[in-house]
Design a protein around this motif. Structure first.
Motif, PDB file in Angstrom:
ATOM      1  N   LEU A   1      89.931  13.891  70.800  1.00  0.00           N
ATOM      2  CA  LEU A   1      89.312  14.148  72.076  1.00  0.00           C
ATOM      3  C   LEU A   1      88.405  12.739  72.268  1.00  0.00           C
ATOM      4  CD1 LEU A   1      88.004  17.667  71.703  1.00  0.00           C
ATOM      5  CD2 LEU A   1      89.612  16.804  73.219  1.00  0.00           C
ATOM      6  N   ARG A   2      87.976  11.940  71.449  1.00  0.00           N
ATOM      7  CA  ARG A   2      86.999  10.965  71.722  1.00  0.00           C
ATOM      8  C   ARG A   2      87.872   9.803  72.667  1.00  0.00           C
ATOM      9  NH1 ARG A   2      86.759   9.402  65.545  1.00  0.00           N
ATOM     10  NH2 ARG A   2      88.841   8.420  65.292  1.00  0.00           N
ATOM     11  N   ASP A   3      89.080   9.537  72.661  1.00  0.00           N
ATOM     12  CA  ASP A   3      90.021   8.897  73.284  1.00  0.00           C
ATOM     13  C   ASP A   3      90.676   9.607  74.567  1.00  0.00           C
ATOM     14  OD1 ASP A   3      89.198   6.730  71.623  1.00  0.00           O
ATOM     15  OD2 ASP A   3      90.589   7.074  70.237  1.00  0.00           O
ATOM     16  N   LEU A   4      90.626  10.686  74.746  1.00  0.00           N
ATOM     17  CA  LEU A   4      91.165  11.458  75.789  1.00  0.00           C
ATOM     18  C   LEU A   4      90.835  10.979  77.125  1.00  0.00           C
ATOM     19  CD1 LEU A   4      93.095  13.672  76.401  1.00  0.00           C
ATOM     20  CD2 LEU A   4      91.175  15.212  76.507  1.00  0.00           C
ATOM     21  N   GLN A   5      91.365  10.594  77.965  1.00  0.00           N
ATOM     22  CA  GLN A   5      90.937  10.069  79.246  1.00  0.00           C
ATOM     23  C   GLN A   5      91.053  11.457  80.268  1.00  0.00           C
ATOM     24  OE1 GLN A   5      90.366   7.054  79.851  1.00  0.00           O
ATOM     25  NE2 GLN A   5      90.620   6.821  77.859  1.00  0.00           N
ATOM     26  N   THR A   6      89.519  11.647  80.858  1.00  0.00           N
ATOM     27  CA  THR A   6      89.250  12.814  81.669  1.00  0.00           C
ATOM     28  C   THR A   6      88.417  12.286  82.972  1.00  0.00           C
ATOM     29  OG1 THR A   6      87.341  13.415  80.333  1.00  0.00           O
ATOM     30  CG2 THR A   6      89.177  14.398  79.743  1.00  0.00           C
ATOM     31  N   ALA A   7      88.573  13.191  83.670  1.00  0.00           N
ATOM     32  CA  ALA A   7      87.376  12.680  84.818  1.00  0.00           C
ATOM     33  C   ALA A   7      85.897  12.763  84.438  1.00  0.00           C
ATOM     34  CB  ALA A   7      87.477  13.617  85.986  1.00  0.00           C
ATOM     35  N   PRO A   8      85.108  12.140  84.897  1.00  0.00           N
ATOM     36  CA  PRO A   8      83.781  12.017  84.558  1.00  0.00           C
ATOM     37  C   PRO A   8      83.113  13.384  84.512  1.00  0.00           C
ATOM     38  CG  PRO A   8      84.299  10.104  86.121  1.00  0.00           C
ATOM     39  CD  PRO A   8      85.338  11.227  86.300  1.00  0.00           C
ATOM     40  N   GLY A   9      82.544  13.709  83.475  1.00  0.00           N
ATOM     41  CA  GLY A   9      81.592  14.758  83.188  1.00  0.00           C
ATOM     42  C   GLY A   9      82.498  15.889  82.540  1.00  0.00           C
ATOM     43  N   VAL A  10      83.818  15.690  82.448  1.00  0.00           N
ATOM     44  CA  VAL A  10      84.668  16.810  81.845  1.00  0.00           C
ATOM     45  C   VAL A  10      84.247  16.895  80.080  1.00  0.00           C
ATOM     46  CG1 VAL A  10      86.898  17.628  81.384  1.00  0.00           C
ATOM     47  CG2 VAL A  10      86.315  16.810  83.640  1.00  0.00           C
ATOM     48  N   LYS A  11      84.537  15.823  79.445  1.00  0.00           N
ATOM     49  CA  LYS A  11      84.351  15.833  78.164  1.00  0.00           C
ATOM     50  C   LYS A  11      82.862  16.134  77.801  1.00  0.00           C
ATOM     51  CE  LYS A  11      86.166  11.807  76.612  1.00  0.00           C
ATOM     52  NZ  LYS A  11      86.708  11.077  75.799  1.00  0.00           N
ATOM     53  N   GLU A  12      81.807  15.542  78.659  1.00  0.00           N
ATOM     54  CA  GLU A  12      80.259  15.878  78.548  1.00  0.00           C
ATOM     55  C   GLU A  12      80.162  17.570  78.508  1.00  0.00           C
ATOM     56  OE1 GLU A  12      80.596  11.867  79.885  1.00  0.00           O
ATOM     57  OE2 GLU A  12      81.558  13.746  80.164  1.00  0.00           O
ATOM     58  N   HIS A  13      81.131  18.337  78.948  1.00  0.00           N
ATOM     59  CA  HIS A  13      80.820  19.759  79.296  1.00  0.00           C
ATOM     60  C   HIS A  13      82.208  20.307  78.657  1.00  0.00           C
ATOM     61  CE1 HIS A  13      78.218  18.230  82.400  1.00  0.00           C
ATOM     62  NE2 HIS A  13      77.574  19.525  82.151  1.00  0.00           N
ATOM     63  N   TRP A  14      82.447  19.901  77.482  1.00  0.00           N
ATOM     64  CA  TRP A  14      83.858  20.145  76.832  1.00  0.00           C
ATOM     65  C   TRP A  14      83.845  21.713  76.349  1.00  0.00           C
ATOM     66  CZ3 TRP A  14      88.256  18.118  77.648  1.00  0.00           C
ATOM     67  CH2 TRP A  14      89.383  18.673  77.010  1.00  0.00           C
ATOM     68  N   LEU A  15      82.356  22.047  75.900  1.00  0.00           N
ATOM     69  CA  LEU A  15      82.563  23.624  75.388  1.00  0.00           C
ATOM     70  C   LEU A  15      82.877  24.421  76.677  1.00  0.00           C
ATOM     71  CD1 LEU A  15      80.150  25.444  73.047  1.00  0.00           C
ATOM     72  CD2 LEU A  15      80.270  26.386  75.423  1.00  0.00           C
ATOM     73  N   LEU A  16      82.420  24.021  77.759  1.00  0.00           N
ATOM     74  CA  LEU A  16      82.649  25.095  78.993  1.00  0.00           C
ATOM     75  C   LEU A  16      84.262  24.772  79.409  1.00  0.00           C
ATOM     76  CD1 LEU A  16      79.738  24.025  81.433  1.00  0.00           C
ATOM     77  CD2 LEU A  16      80.154  26.343  80.120  1.00  0.00           C
ATOM     78  N   ALA A  17      84.708  23.443  79.439  1.00  0.00           N
ATOM     79  CA  ALA A  17      85.960  23.248  79.860  1.00  0.00           C
ATOM     80  C   ALA A  17      87.183  23.577  78.808  1.00  0.00           C
ATOM     81  CB  ALA A  17      86.322  21.794  79.857  1.00  0.00           C
ATOM     82  N   ASN A  18      86.910  23.822  77.617  1.00  0.00           N
ATOM     83  CA  ASN A  18      88.069  24.239  76.729  1.00  0.00           C
ATOM     84  C   ASN A  18      87.535  25.161  75.715  1.00  0.00           C
ATOM     85  OD1 ASN A  18      90.734  23.076  76.259  1.00  0.00           O
ATOM     86  ND2 ASN A  18      90.115  22.756  74.070  1.00  0.00           N
TER      87      ASN A  18
END
Length: 320
Positions: free
Chosen positions: A160-177
């Motif tokens: 996940l650390r190198d996954l390209q996402t829109a801003p804020g998505v990985k920062e809220h990954w528990l919600l997103a995934n």
């Protein structure tokens, strides 16, 4: 399907939208696809044979009357905005990809709009409709109900650390995934009861600064004890275990189902009628069927998701 929806739009032209298109085609349900970029529209048509109206949802709503109902399968960061646009234009039934919004404030705003306009919004957690999950619902009822539950939602940080996402998505990954797992566990046992559970989190990741390790336990609002664990800096996987007075059932991987009978330690596979999960993205056919036939008992309503978001924020250590 026994009845055809008079008007259905599929919003999005990415891989998830392609999965929905495959299901809707198989159901012989007429629908229109609304995409944003011309490149995604071309890719979508090549993959499905279905043309896309490119230019974005706002442009489409300007050019045509709003649909009676819609399936929204855009990026996580666009979900709430797309649903808001549809509701404001007159759409009254929406199946919205999980988690429905990227933040609590976004979800609250969408809920407020849906209430004001009399719109119905359901959050699409397709794992609720896996063949394994459907079978498990029957089995725990036969056993007399669930006595306790354990689940894990470890994510693979090294990928996940190198996954390209829109801003804020990985920062809220528990919600997103991760809520794919958490939602399913709580759908079986109920949400944690106020004042009867505790959540602990620690650590930090560059891409998820709020937390890296998660542990909690307590009682659900149905009186069922539960515990969860996840360590995003260590090996692990997703899984849900439900215990009854007769059996221990394992969803790990979640597309399969195993059982450990009382007085045994050997996990045994349970045969599933999973032809639809083999043919389409698992759970998606039954989920669309529930939405279109208005048999929505197993779908996650937006008001229930709003309750759950407060729980998810506590689990992840996100700031309100």
């Amino acid at each position: 399907m026994t009845s055809m929806p008079p008007s259905l739009w599929l919003i999005g032209a990415g891989p998830m939208a392609q999965d929905y298109a495959n299901v809707l085609q198989a159901m012989s349900v007429p629908f229109r696809v609304i995409g944003r970029s011309s490149s995604s529209a071309v890719a979508f048509q090549q993959a499905t044979g279905i043309s896309v109206k490119a230019g974005g949802l706002e442009t489409a709503l300007t050019a045509m009357p709003a649909p009676d109902q819609a399936v929204v399968a855009v990026g996580v960061e666009q979900l709430a905005t797309a649903a808001q646009q549809l509701i404001s234009a007159g759409c009254r039934r929406i199946l919205l990809e999980k988690p429905g919004a990227l933040t609590l404030s976004e979800l609250q705003g969408l809920y407020n709009t849906s209430e004001a306009k009399g719109a119905q919004v359901w959050i699409a957690y397709n794992r609720r409709f896996y063949a394994s999950v459907r079978k498990l619902r029957d089995l725990v009822l036969t056993d007399g109900g669930i006595t306790s539950a354990v689940f894990e939602f470890t994510e693979w940080s090294h990928l996940l650390r190198d996954l390209q996402t829109a801003p804020g998505v990985k920062e809220h990954w528990l919600l997103a995934n991760s809520t794919h797992v958490i939602d399913l566990a709580f759908d079986f046992i109920g949400l944690p009861a106020a004042g009867q559970w505790h959540a602990w989190y620690s650590g930090s990741l560059k891409w998820h600064p709020a937390s890296a390790r998660f542990h909690g336990s307590g009682f659900s609002d149905r009186g069922i004890p539960f515990a969860y664990h996840a360590d995003w800096e260590a090996p692990g996987r997703w899984g849900v275990e439900l215990l009854t007075r007769h059996n221990r059932y394992l969803l790990s991987p979640m597309e399969s189902l195993q059982v450990i009978p009382l007085a045994s330690v050997q996990a045994q596979p349970i045969e599933l009628d999973d032809d639809l999960d083999q043919k389409f993205k698992p759970g998606l056919f039954r989920q669309c069927e529930a939405f279109l036939s208005k048999q929505t008992d197993q779908l996650c309503s937006i008001n229930k998701q709003l309750e759950a978001f407060l729980i998810y924020y506590s689990i992840a250590g996100y700031s309100l």
